[in-house]
Scaffold this motif. Sequence first.
Motif, PDB file in Angstrom:
ATOM      1  N   THR A  23       4.494  10.307  -1.300  1.00 42.88           N
ATOM      2  CA  THR A  23       4.385   9.732  -0.035  1.00 42.88           C
ATOM      3  C   THR A  23       3.906  10.947   1.108  1.00 42.88           C
ATOM      4  N   ARG A  42       8.180   3.032   4.996  1.00 44.63           N
ATOM      5  CA  ARG A  42       7.444   1.917   4.375  1.00 44.63           C
ATOM      6  C   ARG A  42       6.776   2.018   3.262  1.00 44.63           C
ATOM      7  N   GLU A  43       6.002   3.185   3.299  1.00 44.42           N
ATOM      8  CA  GLU A  43       5.055   3.715   2.035  1.00 44.42           C
ATOM      9  C   GLU A  43       5.994   3.667   0.923  1.00 44.42           C
ATOM     10  N   GLU A  48       6.693   0.290  -0.243  1.00 36.85           N
ATOM     11  CA  GLU A  48       5.712  -0.538  -1.035  1.00 36.85           C
ATOM     12  C   GLU A  48       5.489  -0.104  -2.416  1.00 36.85           C
ATOM     13  N   THR A  49       5.378   1.179  -2.538  1.00 37.43           N
ATOM     14  CA  THR A  49       5.347   1.836  -3.855  1.00 37.43           C
ATOM     15  C   THR A  49       6.377   1.489  -4.843  1.00 37.43           C
ATOM     16  N   MET A  80       7.809  -1.231  -4.667  1.00 40.54           N
ATOM     17  CA  MET A  80       7.510  -2.927  -5.097  1.00 40.54           C
ATOM     18  C   MET A  80       6.457  -2.929  -5.975  1.00 40.54           C
ATOM     19  N   GLU A  81       5.250  -2.151  -6.018  1.00 43.57           N
ATOM     20  CA  GLU A  81       4.337  -1.951  -7.002  1.00 43.57           C
ATOM     21  C   GLU A  81       4.862  -1.639  -8.300  1.00 43.57           C
ATOM     22  N   THR A 136       0.198   3.732 -10.531  1.00 40.84           N
ATOM     23  CA  THR A 136       0.248   3.419  -9.238  1.00 40.84           C
ATOM     24  C   THR A 136      -0.649   4.479  -8.451  1.00 40.84           C
ATOM     25  N   PRO A 153      12.190  -6.755   1.995  1.00 43.61           N
ATOM     26  CA  PRO A 153      10.915  -6.514   1.490  1.00 43.61           C
ATOM     27  C   PRO A 153      10.042  -7.829   1.089  1.00 43.61           C
ATOM     28  N   ASP A 154       8.859  -7.525   1.400  1.00 43.71           N
ATOM     29  CA  ASP A 154       7.987  -8.766   1.038  1.00 43.71           C
ATOM     30  C   ASP A 154       6.794  -8.414  -0.281  1.00 43.71           C
ATOM     31  N   GLU A 168       3.016  -8.379  -0.184  1.00 42.37           N
ATOM     32  CA  GLU A 168       2.258  -7.350   0.843  1.00 42.37           C
ATOM     33  C   GLU A 168       1.427  -6.152  -0.213  1.00 42.37           C
ATOM     34  N   VAL A 169       1.926  -6.281  -1.363  1.00 43.68           N
ATOM     35  CA  VAL A 169       1.411  -5.225  -2.238  1.00 43.68           C
ATOM     36  C   VAL A 169       0.608  -5.839  -3.451  1.00 43.68           C
TER      37      VAL A 169
END
Length: 624
Positions: A25, A98-99, A102-103, A105-106, A216, A440-441, A444-445
């Motif tokens: 990140t 945030r980054e 999101e990672t 969650m991926e 990723t 978390p959502d 979004e990813v």
Amino acid sequence: MTDADFDYEDLGLVAGLEIHQQLDTATKLFCACPTELREPEAADHTFTRYLHPTKSELGEIDDAALEESMVDREFEYLAYDTTCLVEEDDEPPHRVDREAMETAMEIGQLMEMNVVDQVNVMRKIVVDGSNTTGFQRSMLVANDGEIETSGGPVGIEDMLLEEESCQRVAETDDGVRFSLDRLGIPLVEIGTKPDISSPEQAREAAQRIGMLLRSTGKVKRGLGTIRQDVNVSIAEGARIELKGVQSLDDIDDLVRNEVRRQVELVDIADELGERDAAVAEPQDVTGVFEGTDSGVIGGALDSGGAVQAVRLAGFDGLVGREIQPDRRLGTEFSDHAKRHGAGGIFHTDELPAYGVTESEVTDLRAAVDAGPEDAVALVADDPQTAEQAIEAVVERAETALEGVPEETRDALQDGTSRYLRPLPGAARMYPETDVPPVEPDPSEVETPELLTEKVARYEADHGLDSGLAEQVAYGQRWPLFESVVAEGVDATLAAGVLESTLTELRRDDVPVEQLSDTHLRETLALVDGGDVPREGVEDLLTALAEEPDLTAEEAVDREGLGGVSDDEVREAVTEVVERNADQVAQQGMGAFSGLMGECMGALRGKADGDTVSSVLREEIQKRA
């Protein structure tokens, strides 16, 4: 018993993995500081801390933290021009990056995990100096996933998003020196379920998880950016956490050696039971070694030290028994003594030796009332260290009577391990009140393309052979590869330069780490467009690596790497052939190979090899 004799199913082998991977990140997990590592010499100030364990929300102190705190050490931290108050623990942490979320969650999607509805940050007590706060911030992001292996599916228990610890730089006279630049880098910890039943499956599962993480394109690469912990137990043994495995190649050996260690310890416990073994109270035996020729013991006594010893009733011959390659039960005792500052221990299974004489061994046995079936362990150091160290030996010897103690062990490079600390428990966790929860959502990813799928795509869409396709897909420059190919650069050219050429230059000590994506993009465009022959690529990249401020076009002009006309090629080739007219007359096309190298040297990489080859064949045939 050798490792080859083990029936892992019969032994009841159960293993699980904890994979720790740094995320790539832009900023750290709880502050806006950069995530790049620097050399310790770049630090511009330092500060020190003394850390102590705190109670959990249940009012308990974790055993591992308590033992760690018994070692009195000062922790020194190297800080840099970018170090902020959060890293120094002088300001509360900021919101979760945030980054990084999101990672995470991926990664969870790639392992078919369920992302939690709300992420809450917890504090995990750590007082070994690796964090300025005395705890590590950690949060559960997803759970209940699965990966496939040839030995069957392996469940993924959970995935945590955490802050990376400080980087240990050196041991000092007063304690440990750490660097703050690594502290706070986002890190995912992935824990499998105990579904692994063989050393080979452990390694395969780790490789599979590693591939998913790299898919990723958002994880750091290089030494120290990924670490594996392995939990191992057998039916009659205990759960052991092998900490800090640096290489996937070591995992199966570590599991095999840990199984052997537990088998040996169980066998030793059985034999100690048959001997009705026991551990006595330690005694001061300093008088036995007055005037000793032993350098270690004599050195301790000359400095005002003492010798403490303990009779291990029924242990004779077992303290020196090998339980891992080149590691014995006595080595286990020594590991515990070292945790309290001692240099190690001596025991009668290895004495007389190290300057200790036969008569001193006899007097030592008499001093502690040891019989022929007994062993004696001793520590020579300053009085306080000697007392604490021998007590640690006593405790470990007492657990040897029972079998395999649960503990955390340090994975060593030779595939063995050493005692590190007690196995941590639930008492080390409590809520973090300075960071608000995150909801978390996952929508979004997007789920990334697997590296295995990427390899197949490169073969099908770009015509790369399987080996080159795998090199590019698993390498660090695949985003650049895809970008330049989309711009029209030949895929085989791009793959060869980004993988093979850069690897060759690195082996020749060219500082390729100085090459930016812009350097590489410009170089590939010039070569693909015919402005620079392929034979000039290495010289061009070398020039750019040595002077990174140059553009590719500037380096071409300075090095004279631009292409030459067909007439200039023929002129240079004709000159070489005429200079070697006698050889051509005698050998005909047999002279081709030697003259080809001479022609390429004369043209200094300014002409394409195929063109030179064609012209040279024509000129030789004229004269032959």
